[in-house]
Design a protein around this motif. Structure first.
Motif, mmCIF file in Angstrom:
data_model
loop_
_atom_site.group_PDB
_atom_site.id
_atom_site.type_symbol
_atom_site.label_atom_id
_atom_site.label_comp_id
_atom_site.label_asym_id
_atom_site.label_seq_id
_atom_site.Cartn_x
_atom_site.Cartn_y
_atom_site.Cartn_z
ATOM 1 N N TRP A 273 -57.190 0.442 46.468
ATOM 2 C CA TRP A 273 -56.447 1.658 46.810
ATOM 3 C C TRP A 273 -57.403 2.809 47.121
ATOM 4 O O TRP A 273 -57.172 3.611 48.019
ATOM 5 C CB TRP A 273 -55.501 2.060 45.671
ATOM 6 C CG TRP A 273 -54.217 1.309 45.662
ATOM 7 C CD1 TRP A 273 -53.852 0.308 44.801
ATOM 8 C CD2 TRP A 273 -53.110 1.473 46.563
ATOM 9 N NE1 TRP A 273 -52.599 -0.134 45.108
ATOM 10 C CE2 TRP A 273 -52.113 0.560 46.182
ATOM 11 C CE3 TRP A 273 -52.872 2.310 47.647
ATOM 12 C CZ2 TRP A 273 -50.893 0.454 46.845
ATOM 13 C CZ3 TRP A 273 -51.657 2.213 48.309
ATOM 14 C CH2 TRP A 273 -50.687 1.293 47.914
ATOM 15 N N LEU A 274 -58.480 2.856 46.358
ATOM 16 C CA LEU A 274 -59.475 3.914 46.551
ATOM 17 C C LEU A 274 -60.139 3.799 47.919
ATOM 18 O O LEU A 274 -60.288 4.796 48.630
ATOM 19 C CB LEU A 274 -60.514 3.827 45.434
ATOM 20 C CG LEU A 274 -61.477 4.976 45.273
ATOM 21 C CD1 LEU A 274 -60.745 6.290 45.085
ATOM 22 C CD2 LEU A 274 -62.386 4.708 44.081
ATOM 23 N N VAL A 275 -60.515 2.596 48.296
ATOM 24 C CA VAL A 275 -61.128 2.380 49.613
ATOM 25 C C VAL A 275 -60.155 2.788 50.715
ATOM 26 O O VAL A 275 -60.536 3.469 51.673
ATOM 27 C CB VAL A 275 -61.587 0.914 49.777
ATOM 28 C CG1 VAL A 275 -61.884 0.591 51.225
ATOM 29 C CG2 VAL A 275 -62.803 0.645 48.904
ATOM 30 N N LEU A 276 -58.889 2.405 50.574
ATOM 31 C CA LEU A 276 -57.884 2.794 51.574
ATOM 32 C C LEU A 276 -57.819 4.315 51.709
ATOM 33 O O LEU A 276 -57.867 4.861 52.818
ATOM 34 C CB LEU A 276 -56.507 2.242 51.193
ATOM 35 C CG LEU A 276 -55.348 2.749 52.049
ATOM 36 C CD1 LEU A 276 -55.430 2.171 53.458
ATOM 37 C CD2 LEU A 276 -54.020 2.428 51.393
ATOM 38 N N ARG B 120 -53.346 6.520 40.274
ATOM 39 C CA ARG B 120 -53.150 7.138 38.959
ATOM 40 C C ARG B 120 -52.447 6.187 38.006
ATOM 41 O O ARG B 120 -52.841 6.046 36.843
ATOM 42 C CB ARG B 120 -52.366 8.440 39.077
ATOM 43 C CG ARG B 120 -52.273 9.185 37.759
ATOM 44 C CD ARG B 120 -51.513 10.506 37.877
ATOM 45 N NE ARG B 120 -51.591 11.250 36.654
ATOM 46 C CZ ARG B 120 -50.874 10.976 35.558
ATOM 47 N NH1 ARG B 120 -50.042 9.958 35.548
ATOM 48 N NH2 ARG B 120 -51.003 11.707 34.473
ATOM 49 N N ARG B 121 -51.426 5.509 38.494
ATOM 50 C CA ARG B 121 -50.697 4.546 37.662
ATOM 51 C C ARG B 121 -51.625 3.432 37.188
ATOM 52 O O ARG B 121 -51.648 3.075 35.998
ATOM 53 C CB ARG B 121 -49.517 3.974 38.449
ATOM 54 C CG ARG B 121 -48.652 3.008 37.660
ATOM 55 C CD ARG B 121 -47.470 2.490 38.472
ATOM 56 N NE ARG B 121 -47.819 1.965 39.769
ATOM 57 C CZ ARG B 121 -48.285 0.732 39.995
ATOM 58 N NH1 ARG B 121 -48.477 -0.091 38.995
ATOM 59 N NH2 ARG B 121 -48.563 0.319 41.213
ATOM 60 N N LEU B 122 -52.425 2.890 38.099
ATOM 61 C CA LEU B 122 -53.360 1.816 37.741
ATOM 62 C C LEU B 122 -54.441 2.301 36.777
ATOM 63 O O LEU B 122 -54.817 1.591 35.842
ATOM 64 C CB LEU B 122 -54.002 1.240 39.003
ATOM 65 C CG LEU B 122 -53.063 0.459 39.932
ATOM 66 C CD1 LEU B 122 -53.739 0.196 41.270
ATOM 67 C CD2 LEU B 122 -52.619 -0.835 39.267
ATOM 68 N N ILE B 123 -54.940 3.494 37.000
ATOM 69 C CA ILE B 123 -55.976 4.046 36.112
ATOM 70 C C ILE B 123 -55.412 4.262 34.710
ATOM 71 O O ILE B 123 -56.082 3.977 33.708
ATOM 72 C CB ILE B 123 -56.564 5.351 36.697
ATOM 73 C CG1 ILE B 123 -57.375 5.042 37.959
ATOM 74 C CG2 ILE B 123 -57.410 6.080 35.653
ATOM 75 C CD1 ILE B 123 -57.779 6.266 38.767
ATOM 76 N N LYS B 124 -54.191 4.748 34.616
ATOM 77 C CA LYS B 124 -53.569 4.954 33.301
ATOM 78 C C LYS B 124 -53.350 3.611 32.597
ATOM 79 O O LYS B 124 -53.509 3.510 31.375
ATOM 80 C CB LYS B 124 -52.253 5.730 33.427
ATOM 81 C CG LYS B 124 -52.467 7.191 33.823
ATOM 82 C CD LYS B 124 -53.292 7.897 32.774
ATOM 83 C CE LYS B 124 -53.482 9.364 33.070
ATOM 84 N NZ LYS B 124 -54.264 10.064 32.045
ATOM 85 N N ARG B 125 -53.024 2.561 33.351
ATOM 86 C CA ARG B 125 -52.905 1.219 32.749
ATOM 87 C C ARG B 125 -54.266 0.739 32.265
ATOM 88 O O ARG B 125 -54.377 0.161 31.186
ATOM 89 C CB ARG B 125 -52.320 0.233 33.759
ATOM 90 C CG ARG B 125 -50.818 0.350 33.883
ATOM 91 C CD ARG B 125 -50.197 -0.591 34.871
ATOM 92 N NE ARG B 125 -50.598 -1.967 34.746
ATOM 93 C CZ ARG B 125 -50.489 -2.864 35.731
ATOM 94 N NH1 ARG B 125 -49.959 -2.517 36.889
ATOM 95 N NH2 ARG B 125 -50.868 -4.101 35.538
#
Length: 157
Positions: free
Chosen positions: A14-17, A143-148
């Protein structure tokens, strides 16, 4: 593959995108005059012609005005650099993602306020607002993935 590794891979994707889109947005802002020439050769639209004419006149008579657009392009590239911090340590640097989300939200009032002041047709302001709307999608996912990841690793932000 562990759940932590899987989350880190998804975060990086997601970050690369997002970074690629930011960089492309910045790089395409530099050659604005030639891009408008190309757009006007492909599409016949009154507003595009007017914008192209204005850019041609500014480029011919007041090229320093386009310098502001160069700074806009540069700002996109600088913002993309900040997101490298998310790559290095997503949990600790989630604030960068959240700041990006705030910036995306800020696109809406900017377009709604400054668009009419500058004589931008509402339909074109909607296109501008779509950058904030579409830009926030990968940031919400990040953000959702980082919080997980944070919950899984027990790391404190």
């Amino acid at each position: 593959m562990s759940e932590t590794s899987a989350l880190q891979r998804r975060i990086r994707a997601w970050l690369v995108l997002f970074i690629v889109c930011l960089v492309l947005s910045g790089l395409t802002a530099f050659p604005l005059v030639s891009e408008l020439h190309w757009a006007n050769s492909v599409v016949s639209h009154e507003w595009l012609r007017r914008v192209g004419d204005g850019l041609d006149q500014a480029d011919a008579q007041y090229p320093f005005l386009l310098y502001g657009n160069d700074w806009l392009a540069f700002a996109h590239l600088v913002i993309a650099v900040f997101f490298y911090g998310v790559h290095r340590d997503p949990v600790r640097n989630v604030w960068i993602v959240e700041a990006g989300m705030i910036a995306c939200a800020g696109v809406i009032p900017l377009a709604l306020i400054c668009g009419p002041i500058r004589g931008i047709p509402f339909g074109w302001s909607v296109i501008d607002m779509s950058f904030g709307v579409f830009g926030v999608i990968p940031l919400l996912a990040l953000r959702r993935l980082i919080k997980r990841l944070e919950a899984l690793t027990g790391a404190a932000a």
